[in-house]
Motif scaffolding. Structure first.
Motif, PDB file in Angstrom:
ATOM      1  N   ASN A  77       0.813  -1.213   0.000  1.00 34.83           N
ATOM      2  CA  ASN A  77       0.000   0.000   0.000  1.00 34.83           C
ATOM      3  C   ASN A  77       0.851   1.269   0.000  1.00 34.83           C
ATOM      4  O   ASN A  77       0.453   2.279  -0.584  1.00 34.83           O
ATOM      5  CB  ASN A  77      -0.944   0.007   1.191  1.00 34.83           C
ATOM      6  N   THR A  78       1.994   1.237   0.653  1.00 32.69           N
ATOM      7  CA  THR A  78       2.827   2.442   0.713  1.00 32.69           C
ATOM      8  C   THR A  78       3.409   2.786  -0.653  1.00 32.69           C
ATOM      9  O   THR A  78       3.731   3.943  -0.926  1.00 32.69           O
ATOM     10  CB  THR A  78       3.955   2.288   1.729  1.00 32.69           C
ATOM     11  N   LYS A  79       3.529   1.774  -1.511  1.00 31.35           N
ATOM     12  CA  LYS A  79       4.082   2.010  -2.852  1.00 31.35           C
ATOM     13  C   LYS A  79       3.024   1.895  -3.946  1.00 31.35           C
ATOM     14  O   LYS A  79       3.359   1.939  -5.131  1.00 31.35           O
ATOM     15  CB  LYS A  79       5.221   1.021  -3.127  1.00 31.35           C
ATOM     16  N   ASN A  80       1.758   1.745  -3.535  1.00 32.89           N
ATOM     17  CA  ASN A  80       0.659   1.636  -4.504  1.00 32.89           C
ATOM     18  C   ASN A  80       0.964   0.606  -5.576  1.00 32.89           C
ATOM     19  O   ASN A  80       0.782   0.838  -6.776  1.00 32.89           O
ATOM     20  CB  ASN A  80       0.371   3.000  -5.152  1.00 32.89           C
ATOM     21  N   THR A  81       1.440  -0.521  -5.136  1.00 30.60           N
ATOM     22  CA  THR A  81       1.882  -1.564  -6.053  1.00 30.60           C
ATOM     23  C   THR A  81       1.178  -2.871  -5.728  1.00 30.60           C
ATOM     24  O   THR A  81       0.997  -3.214  -4.549  1.00 30.60           O
ATOM     25  CB  THR A  81       3.403  -1.766  -5.945  1.00 30.60           C
TER      26      THR A  81
END
Length: 115
Positions: free
Chosen positions: A73-77
């Motif tokens: 989630n922190t890297k939207n990946t």
């Protein structure tokens, strides 16, 4: 607008593995789902797996047991780990971002399973 970029596709031998990645950028909401689909030549686009912001997942029968979806989630990946690949897995794989009423698609990435 949300942009999606897939990577990690290519040619792999039957029984091999690939890990697809999808990076989302742009106007990202904090709560959204990411999914993976595929489309083989002459066939309709097929749902494979989805993962929601809280981590819950759902899979198509064709993906259960061999494919695993995950996300950072922190890297939207999001990621799609594909194991025990078969020639019938050959297709263009698409990443999807969804937060109703919005749905965005990546450009697709080729996965070819062949000896």
């Amino acid at each position: 607008q949300v942009q999606l970029v897939e990577s990690g596709g290519g040619l792999v031998q039957p029984g091999g593995s690939l890990r697809l990645s999808c990076v989302a950028s742009g106007s990202i909401f904090s709560i959204y789902a990411m999914g993976w689909y595929r489309q083989a030549p002459g066939k309709q686009r097929e749902f494979l797996a989805a993962i929601h912001s809280g981590g819950s997942t759902n899979y198509a029968d064709s993906a259960k047991g061999r494919f695993t979806i995950s996300r950072n989630n922190t890297k939207n990946t999001s990621f799609l780990q594909m194991n025990s690949l078969k020639p019938e897995d050959t297709a263009v794989y698409y990443c999807n971002y969804q937060r109703a009423p919005y749905s965005y698609w990546g450009q697709g990435i080729q996965v070819t399973v062949s000896s």
